[in-house]
Design a protein around this motif. Sequence first.
Motif, PDB file in Angstrom:
ATOM      1  N   PHE A 135      -2.194   2.623   0.490  1.00 46.47           N
ATOM      2  CA  PHE A 135      -1.173   1.849  -0.213  1.00 46.47           C
ATOM      3  C   PHE A 135      -1.721   1.166  -1.459  1.00 46.47           C
ATOM      4  N   GLN A 136      -3.050   0.975  -1.503  1.00 46.55           N
ATOM      5  CA  GLN A 136      -3.648   0.308  -2.665  1.00 46.55           C
ATOM      6  C   GLN A 136      -3.455   1.121  -3.942  1.00 46.55           C
ATOM      7  N   TYR A 137      -3.110   2.390  -3.797  1.00 47.11           N
ATOM      8  CA  TYR A 137      -2.911   3.262  -4.953  1.00 47.11           C
ATOM      9  C   TYR A 137      -1.426   3.393  -5.322  1.00 47.11           C
ATOM     10  N   TYR A 138      -0.651   2.397  -4.963  1.00 38.61           N
ATOM     11  CA  TYR A 138       0.775   2.395  -5.247  1.00 38.61           C
ATOM     12  C   TYR A 138       1.029   2.376  -6.758  1.00 38.61           C
ATOM     13  N   ARG A 139       2.247   2.759  -7.128  1.00 37.49           N
ATOM     14  CA  ARG A 139       2.709   2.571  -8.508  1.00 37.49           C
ATOM     15  C   ARG A 139       4.203   2.288  -8.471  1.00 37.49           C
ATOM     16  N   ILE A 140       4.668   1.499  -9.416  1.00 40.52           N
ATOM     17  CA  ILE A 140       6.084   1.126  -9.447  1.00 40.52           C
ATOM     18  C   ILE A 140       6.601   1.226 -10.868  1.00 40.52           C
ATOM     19  N   SER A 141       7.677   1.958 -11.034  1.00 42.80           N
ATOM     20  CA  SER A 141       8.341   2.062 -12.337  1.00 42.80           C
ATOM     21  C   SER A 141       9.842   2.151 -12.074  1.00 42.80           C
ATOM     22  N   SER A 142      10.370   3.360 -12.014  1.00 43.96           N
ATOM     23  CA  SER A 142      11.785   3.529 -11.667  1.00 43.96           C
ATOM     24  C   SER A 142      11.989   3.447 -10.156  1.00 43.96           C
ATOM     25  N   ASN A 143      10.922   3.632  -9.417  1.00 43.82           N
ATOM     26  CA  ASN A 143      10.875   3.478  -7.961  1.00 43.82           C
ATOM     27  C   ASN A 143       9.510   2.930  -7.601  1.00 43.82           C
ATOM     28  N   ALA A 144       9.389   2.440  -6.387  1.00 41.67           N
ATOM     29  CA  ALA A 144       8.072   2.119  -5.842  1.00 41.67           C
ATOM     30  C   ALA A 144       7.579   3.362  -5.101  1.00 41.67           C
ATOM     31  N   PHE A 179       6.476  -6.028  -8.244  1.00 45.50           N
ATOM     32  CA  PHE A 179       5.378  -6.637  -7.502  1.00 45.50           C
ATOM     33  C   PHE A 179       5.036  -5.821  -6.256  1.00 45.50           C
ATOM     34  N   ASN A 180       3.755  -5.693  -5.996  1.00 45.69           N
ATOM     35  CA  ASN A 180       3.280  -4.976  -4.814  1.00 45.69           C
ATOM     36  C   ASN A 180       3.769  -5.680  -3.554  1.00 45.69           C
ATOM     37  N   ASN A 181       4.387  -4.939  -2.651  1.00 51.83           N
ATOM     38  CA  ASN A 181       4.910  -5.520  -1.417  1.00 51.83           C
ATOM     39  C   ASN A 181       4.557  -4.583  -0.263  1.00 51.83           C
ATOM     40  N   VAL A 182       3.344  -4.739   0.241  1.00 54.21           N
ATOM     41  CA  VAL A 182       2.845  -3.874   1.310  1.00 54.21           C
ATOM     42  C   VAL A 182       3.671  -4.042   2.579  1.00 54.21           C
ATOM     43  N   ASN A 183       4.081  -5.269   2.881  1.00 50.36           N
ATOM     44  CA  ASN A 183       4.863  -5.502   4.095  1.00 50.36           C
ATOM     45  C   ASN A 183       6.187  -4.745   4.057  1.00 50.36           C
ATOM     46  N   LEU A 184       6.821  -4.741   2.905  1.00 51.49           N
ATOM     47  CA  LEU A 184       8.059  -3.989   2.750  1.00 51.49           C
ATOM     48  C   LEU A 184       7.802  -2.496   2.918  1.00 51.49           C
TER      49      LEU A 184
END
Length: 327
Positions: free
Chosen positions: A31-40, A8-13
């Motif tokens: 940050f809107q272009y985040y991706r998460i798989s093995s890491n955020a 889950f996207n967690n901008v505050n973190l």
Amino acid sequence: MLKLKYLFNNVNLAEMLLENWDYDDESIDMFQYYRISSNAIYPFQSRGKTQFLRFSPKSEKCKENVLAELEFISYLRSKHYGVLEIVVSKNGEELIEVQTPWGEYYASVFKRVSGVQMNETELSDNVIFSYGKALGKLHQLSSDYVPVKNKRWSYSDVLDWMRETLTDFPHEKSALLETNVLQDYFDSIPITKRNFGLVHYDFEYDNVFYDEESQSCNVIDFDDVMYHWYVMDIEQTLDSLQDCIPTEMFQVKKQCFLDGYYTEYDISDDMLSLLPACRRFANLYGYVRILRSVEEKWENEPEWLESLREKLIKAMKNKSTCFGMKI
């Protein structure tokens, strides 16, 4: 792959962790272009230059493995290999450990590499040749590498991890059988300095960037580095290339890739006979990681998570077709 609850996207973190590095305030919008798989992974800028914040829960990573990864990257840079650059924190650390309201996390920052992802090129013979050359050079440097402080885990450690993970899934008898089949097979293969060492493991087209100006490649994402036979990287790379090269052209491009590889490193033909076993290893490792990731399920999951779960379960089915068969 991280457990689904960490996707889950967690901008505050991300903002909390990024405070340990210098950054341009206005670039937080990236940050809107985040991706998460093995890491955020969260992009941002520092003095107008794009960098990437990478973080993951401590429970999902082995600290020695992460430090060994960073040490290997530094070694490659010292040899002028095209690889991402680590950015130290305000306290001069490459890896930070942070206690947050969401638990304990590891975090690092890397500079953006030059070039475009391989699949965004025309995949001409020159580009594919350079791709193979980059992998050959990586293996040549790996063959001379001796860790100073931290040693990365090996294929055998990974098999042990999979075997241990599967104890929580007693119904997964075919996966456990496959683990033992692969252990027995690899135990019979000679290990030499020429055929075995640190491999990238994920040298796929989305982790390799082609720089048109220098006509060379830059490599990112060493998160899966392990000690293995070098043909493991060749198998993973060729398998990924099949996703973006027409079937009728693949054999020509494969040879072009190998020609580039052989300009930097020589691997015997008998080692190429390990390719099917390496595919089996990759399939099993992917299967167990997904199995662990999707174990937890919640009521009223968001649509994107339900869709992802279905996709992952389908992938598991495809990866398990050869489990237990003789190699």
